[in-house]
Scaffold this active site. Structure first.
Site, PDB file in Angstrom:
ATOM      1  N   HIS A   1       0.884  -1.179   0.000  1.00 56.80           N
ATOM      2  CA  HIS A   1       0.000   0.000   0.000  1.00 56.80           C
ATOM      3  C   HIS A   1       0.918   1.225   0.000  1.00 56.80           C
ATOM      4  O   HIS A   1       1.638   1.454   0.973  1.00 56.80           O
ATOM      5  CB  HIS A   1      -0.879  -0.005   1.255  1.00 56.80           C
ATOM      6  CG  HIS A   1      -1.717   1.224   1.414  1.00 56.80           C
ATOM      7  ND1 HIS A   1      -2.933   1.373   0.805  1.00 56.80           N
ATOM      8  CD2 HIS A   1      -1.493   2.374   2.089  1.00 56.80           C
ATOM      9  CE1 HIS A   1      -3.432   2.566   1.115  1.00 56.80           C
ATOM     10  NE2 HIS A   1      -2.580   3.189   1.891  1.00 56.80           N
TER      11      HIS A   1
ATOM     12  N   ASP B   1     -10.588  -2.332  -5.650  1.00 54.32           N
ATOM     13  CA  ASP B   1     -10.349  -1.844  -4.290  1.00 54.32           C
ATOM     14  C   ASP B   1     -11.677  -1.681  -3.541  1.00 54.32           C
ATOM     15  O   ASP B   1     -11.869  -0.747  -2.767  1.00 54.32           O
ATOM     16  CB  ASP B   1      -9.553  -0.536  -4.291  1.00 54.32           C
ATOM     17  CG  ASP B   1      -8.966  -0.224  -2.915  1.00 54.32           C
ATOM     18  OD1 ASP B   1      -8.830  -1.164  -2.106  1.00 54.32           O
ATOM     19  OD2 ASP B   1      -8.670   0.951  -2.647  1.00 54.32           O
TER      20      ASP B   1
ATOM     21  N   HIS C   1     -18.554   0.125   3.354  1.00 53.81           N
ATOM     22  CA  HIS C   1     -18.755   0.729   4.682  1.00 53.81           C
ATOM     23  C   HIS C   1     -20.228   1.036   4.880  1.00 53.81           C
ATOM     24  O   HIS C   1     -20.918   1.415   3.938  1.00 53.81           O
ATOM     25  CB  HIS C   1     -17.944   2.016   4.827  1.00 53.81           C
ATOM     26  CG  HIS C   1     -16.482   1.779   5.031  1.00 53.81           C
ATOM     27  ND1 HIS C   1     -15.988   1.169   6.162  1.00 53.81           N
ATOM     28  CD2 HIS C   1     -15.417   2.049   4.243  1.00 53.81           C
ATOM     29  CE1 HIS C   1     -14.667   1.079   6.057  1.00 53.81           C
ATOM     30  NE2 HIS C   1     -14.298   1.600   4.903  1.00 53.81           N
TER      31      HIS C   1
END
Lengths: 440, 323
Positions: free
Chosen positions: A193, A318, A322
């Protein structure tokens, strides 16, 4: 790894009148494909020219594109630990609707996927609940703490396909050096990352907009510094190194020069980094808050050209689901992430429709390239390979409606966005995993 | 109910930031504010314009001065004013915010005055509110009533804003006051300079229509106004500024540094001051230059004007719906 509960042995399915697309064979021509015993038995322009034998079931593709199922090597599926945001079953429905047949899931779950039992847990849950194939990436460091290495060799044997600390960078240079050096033993892939943590305490791209919004910015150099450093360590160790998701032209330039020097370096970009720029967060829209942050328009365009010229090998979703509670808060407190399994493909096809990249080149970045990178037998049309396929209408115009997406979460900043190109059917192991005519 | 008096000259339901306002609207608010200054100086300071109205001061961040100023403003207009301080725990404070705002909205306040430590939080909250919302400071984003009271102070002391040279000095990076003032002063035709070390300036701040200086001796040359910003104690040691001593030496305002400005230069500070850190104590009390107490006084008038105008808009909306 995936389901086939009742035997379909002997059952045959002919997909006729298709535009066969396969980047690994540079194939783009009309033809047909035969599925037998859940595998690709034959395909090509002359297959069934004399008609399909009566005992074979036929699906008329009506001239639409038939391609290998897409391979997405970066998604956060939230199981175990945050099943209220997503689980393997709901994620697999979203993936299939987005043409994806294989997913590599990130280890930032609760507990973290840093030991064999968790690898086996994912495999079992995928087998029991998922309609697509799911492969875990294991953590590079225990508990993603960036300090002690995980059992890289044993995790590989158990079924991990790559190693990543998910949404955290391995910041300590010594730990990263050792991770890369140790991974060489097993030819394991280390995915980084790319954010230098001490420079990445902000919440959006650094620049004029952040200044106007009064939000702390994350500068472009946060990404450049970590990619530069890692590439020096790759030179030292010879390990296979992959940048999980680039967001800046500067870091893409660093990757480009590493490739020119022949280093085993690859990179990916998330769909939102070429589909959106930082203006998407103006007005404090937390749905567009991601890590790394959406950048300026110059960087967005740099992502497009880095894809076109091959500096970027892979497109990823990706996917980071949420719930409302994580996003309906002041911007600085909001969680990072955008859901992407269902939107990656239509957003990527924008690059084809805008004539920025050829269709086969674009497909390669979502099929054969990621499959090869993590060592999956997927992403190409090959006789004997599992019949993981997607059928799509490359021209169909539609609007993304966030409410009708299949993920358990709704955090996508694309509501109302017009796109072109729609998945019609997806097969996994020769079985239908998505069919727009029955659930679209 | 009183009829609307301002004919929707200020067509905004909320006051969230200066960036949303036109020069005409700012001038209009300053004119109304002017009319309240005399009321505040009289013996009878009460007016009935907001009788029957409810104003809630909702503060998610400690503040005595701003809250008191809004409280006085509401009470002088006869509104019922309630103060709420919401303790913000470091975790989960966002949930508290949205929940609290929905709870308060159910009690039908006419105006919510909100301060919050996060940029953008007041706007998020305003989406859940049926009445008017005044931003009393959100993170490092905006503090519109402070910029308005600064403008009123300048206009009354200098007679104009247009064409003045204004230096804003200090911690611009963390300052909502600086951002609101940069927007307002630009809209009203002043020339804005920023003077600060690079560590206390946000990225690309020059794109906001300002000249940037790192040296007080050049930045203050020919200035009409010097606006000092507060430097938070916790930022004086560490990576922003090495020490209080070094900061005051190079960026603290004293009469020597001020000597290059215009002779009748006006010194302003949003308060509370750190004497001996960003401003020399003697200078702060020098009434020929210091406008710091004017700012406090005019703050009440400006907040009365804002409450007046926004509730007038609510009246206008009700009148429209009834007709």
């Amino acid at each position: 790894m995936n389901s086939a509960k009742t035997s379909t042995k002997g059952s045959r399915l002919a997909l006729t009148n298709a535009r066969l697309l396969d980047p690994s064979n540079k194939l783009d021509q009309p033809g047909a494909l035969l599925i037998e015993n859940r595998r690709i038995a034959d395909f090509g322009p002359r297959l069934f020219n004399e008609g399909v034998p009566e005992e074979i079931l036929v699906v008329d593709c009506e001239g639409h594109c038939l391609a290998p199922g897409l391979v997405d090597i970066r998604a956060h599926l939230r199981e175990p630990g945050a099943e209220h945001k997503e689980n393997l079953r709901t994620a697999s429905h979203a993936a299939a609707a987005g043409g994806i047949t294989s997913i590599v899931c990130m280890p930032n779950t609760d507990p973290v996927i840093d030991q064999i039992a968790l690898i086996e847990f994912i495999a079992r849950r995928a087998r029991e609940t998922s309609t697509v194939k799911i492969y875990p990436a294991a953590a590079i460091t225990k508990n993603l703490d960036g300090e002690e290495l995980t059992e890289i060799g044993l995790l590989l044997e158990a079924g991990a396909v790559a190693f990543s600390d998910a949404d955290r960078a391995v910041a300590n240079s010594l730990v990263m050096r050792r991770a890369l050096a140790y991974a060489c033993t097993f030819d394991a892939l280390i995915m980084q990352h790319p954010e230098e943590p001490s420079l990445s305490k902000g919440v959006m791209n650094d620049g004029e907009l952040a200044t106007r919004l009064g939000l702390l910015g994350i500068p472009v150099v946060a990404e450049t510094i970590i990619v530069e450093r890692d590439i020096r360590l790759v030179e030292l160790t010879g390990a296979r190194y992959h940048v999980s998701h680039l967001s800046t032209g500067d870091a893409a330039q660093v990757v480009r020069s590493a490739k020119e020097r022949g280093l085993p370096v690859t990179s990916a970009v998330a769909a939102h980094h070429f589909a959106l720029n930082e203006n998407a967060v103006a007005d404090y829209r937390t749905f567009a808050k991601v890590s790394p942050p959406l950048r300026g328009e110059d960087d967005r365009l740099a992502m497009v050209s880095a894809l076109a010229e091959g500096t970027i090998d892979v497109i990823v979703s990706d996917h980071a689901p949420h719930d409302q509670d994580s996003k309906r808060v002041p911007f600085a407190q909001a969680a990072n992430g955008i859901i992407g399994l269902e939107t990656m493909f239509p957003l990527a096809l924008e690059l084809y429709h805008n004539e920025q990249i050829e269709l086969l080149d674009l497909l390669a970045k979502m099929t054969i390239n990621p499959a090869k990178l993590v060592g999956l037998e997927a992403g190409e049309l090959k006789v004997g390979a599992a019949a993981d396929l997607t059928l799509f209408d490359v021209y169909a115009p539609w609007r993304i409606e966030v409410e009708s997406l299949r993920s358990k979460s709704r955090n996508a900043p694309y509501d109302g966005r017009p796109v072109q190109g729609r998945v019609l059917k997806t097969w996994v192991n020769g079985r239908i995993a998505f069919d727009i005519s029955t659930e679209g | 109910m009183n009829a609307p008096t301002y004919d929707n000259l200020f067509p905004h339901r909320h006051l969230l930031g200066i960036v949303d306002l036109s020069a005409g609207e700012i001038g209009f608010l300053l004119d109304i504010s002017d009319s309240y200054v005399d009321l505040n100086r009289g013996a009878d300071k009460k007016q009935t314009k907001l009788r029957g109205r409810t104003v809630i001061n909702l503060f998610f961040e400690n503040s005595t001065r701003t809250r008191t100023s809004f409280e006085l403003a509401g009470k002088r207009l006869s509104a019922d004013v309630i103060n709420m301080s919401v303790a913000t725990s470091s975790i989960k404070k966002g949930e508290t915010m949205v929940d609290t705002s929905m709870t308060l909205n159910a009690m039908h306040p006419d105006v919510l005055v909100v301060r919050h430590p996060d940029s953008g939080a007041v706007k998020l909250l305003s989406e859940k509110i049926n009445g008017a919302v005044i931003n009393a400071g959100d993170g490092s984003h905006e503090h519109p009533t402070q910029a308005l009271l600064d403008a009123l102070t300048v206009r009354r002391r200098c007679g104009r804003i247009q064409g003045l040279i204004v230096a804003i000095c200090g911690d611009v990076l963390h300052s909502r006051v600086a951002r609101s003032n940069i927007y307002l002063l630009n809209k009203m035709g002043a020339r804005v300079r920023l003077v600060a070390p690079p560590t206390l300036l946000p990225t690309a701040v020059d794109r906001l229509g300002v000249e940037v200086f790192h040296d007080m001796r050049t930045g203050l040359v020919d200035c009409d106004i010097v606006m000092m910003l507060r430097l938070q104690t916790e930022r004086m040691r560490g990576t922003f500024v090495p020490s209080t001593r070094e900061y005051f030496h190079f960026f603290g305002l004293d009469s020597e540094k001020l000597a290059v400005a215009k002779p009748n230069v006006l010194v302003m500070h949003p308060g509370p001051m750190n004497r001996g850190v960003e401003i020399d104590s003697v200078l702060a009390d020098d009434i020929t230059h210091s406008a710091i107490l004017d700012q406090v006084e005019l703050g009440v008038a400006v907040r009365m004007a804002c409450l007046d105008v926004l509730t007038d808009n609510l009246r206008a909306n009700v009148a429209n719906e009834e007709s």
